[in-house]
Design an enzyme around this catalytic site. Sequence first.
Site, PDB file in Angstrom:
ATOM      1  CG  ASP A  12      -1.802   1.216   1.342  1.00 58.71           C
ATOM      2  OD1 ASP A  12      -1.639   2.151   0.526  1.00 58.71           O
ATOM      3  OD2 ASP A  12      -2.665   1.246   2.237  1.00 58.71           O
ATOM      4  CG  ASN A  40       0.874   1.139 -12.893  1.00 57.81           C
ATOM      5  OD1 ASN A  40       0.743   1.900 -13.842  1.00 57.81           O
ATOM      6  ND2 ASN A  40       0.001   0.171 -12.634  1.00 57.81           N
ATOM      7  CE1 TYR A 104      -5.156  10.281 -12.696  1.00 55.82           C
ATOM      8  CE2 TYR A 104      -5.089  11.393 -14.822  1.00 55.82           C
ATOM      9  CZ  TYR A 104      -4.794  10.304 -14.035  1.00 55.82           C
ATOM     10  OH  TYR A 104      -4.134   9.228 -14.577  1.00 55.82           O
ATOM     11  CE  LYS A 108      -1.313   9.828 -12.770  1.00 62.12           C
ATOM     12  NZ  LYS A 108      -0.455   8.713 -12.310  1.00 62.12           N
ATOM     13  CB  VAL A 137      -3.824   2.650 -21.262  1.00 56.06           C
ATOM     14  CG1 VAL A 137      -3.530   1.159 -21.160  1.00 56.06           C
ATOM     15  CG2 VAL A 137      -2.712   3.354 -22.023  1.00 56.06           C
TER      16      VAL A 137
END
Length: 254
Positions: A12, A40, A104, A108, A137
Amino acid sequence: MAALGMTALALDVTNAESIKTCHDDVAKLTGGKLDILVNNAGRTHTHPATDISMDDVRETFETNVFGVMAMVAAFADLLIAARGLIINIASLAAITPYVFGSVYCASKGAVAAYSRTLRLELQPFGVRVTVAMTGTVRSQIASKTHRTLPPGSIYGRVRALFERRLTFSQNNATVDTGTYARKLVANALRPEWPLLLRAWFGRADWFWAGGWATKVWCSTWIGEWILDYVMYRKIGMKQLEAVLREEERQKKLK
């Protein structure tokens, strides 16, 4: 994963004890070295900037940003011992005005900026850093319980636009997961070349792949206005303009 012959460990990235346990387990398995660390773990966050909950924002940054930082700090000794490679999974959202994705995008963007500096800091130790500028993706990231517009949201007028945006990444030029993964692995295993030749012949510091990746990369040579123009219309913000104009017209008639 274990059935395929891999060693699977619990982790985690938002929990310091979990990270430490994983580090110690990896060190035992590899003899104190780590060739490649792929950060990831990610959390989607689709909500208008004017409707966000700060506790929700903090949870997203815990996974998307602070988790990456914590993993690098924890595994730095193993990476240095192996003169290894860090792959941080960023997103086209880092440089794209992804409407209703401000949180978001910010997370990033932080990963991209952090990775760029990290690359220079670790270069003397022989550790390399690749930033994956990932497009659309196929994944499970949009399959979780979705956020909803709160009562009184200024975007309630175009609720359908917001709801369509929730699964945008899974319905627009979305690339097969395996296809993306094979390209990422192929890049990671390419030989090292001097800086000016690296992107063309060896492992790229900036890896662009996934739906929209080529178009967004090309737009970086034209100017940010092109992405603003495209995304504004792609998400349907012109529709919101029309709704607001009609509201103004109705007010004048009263």
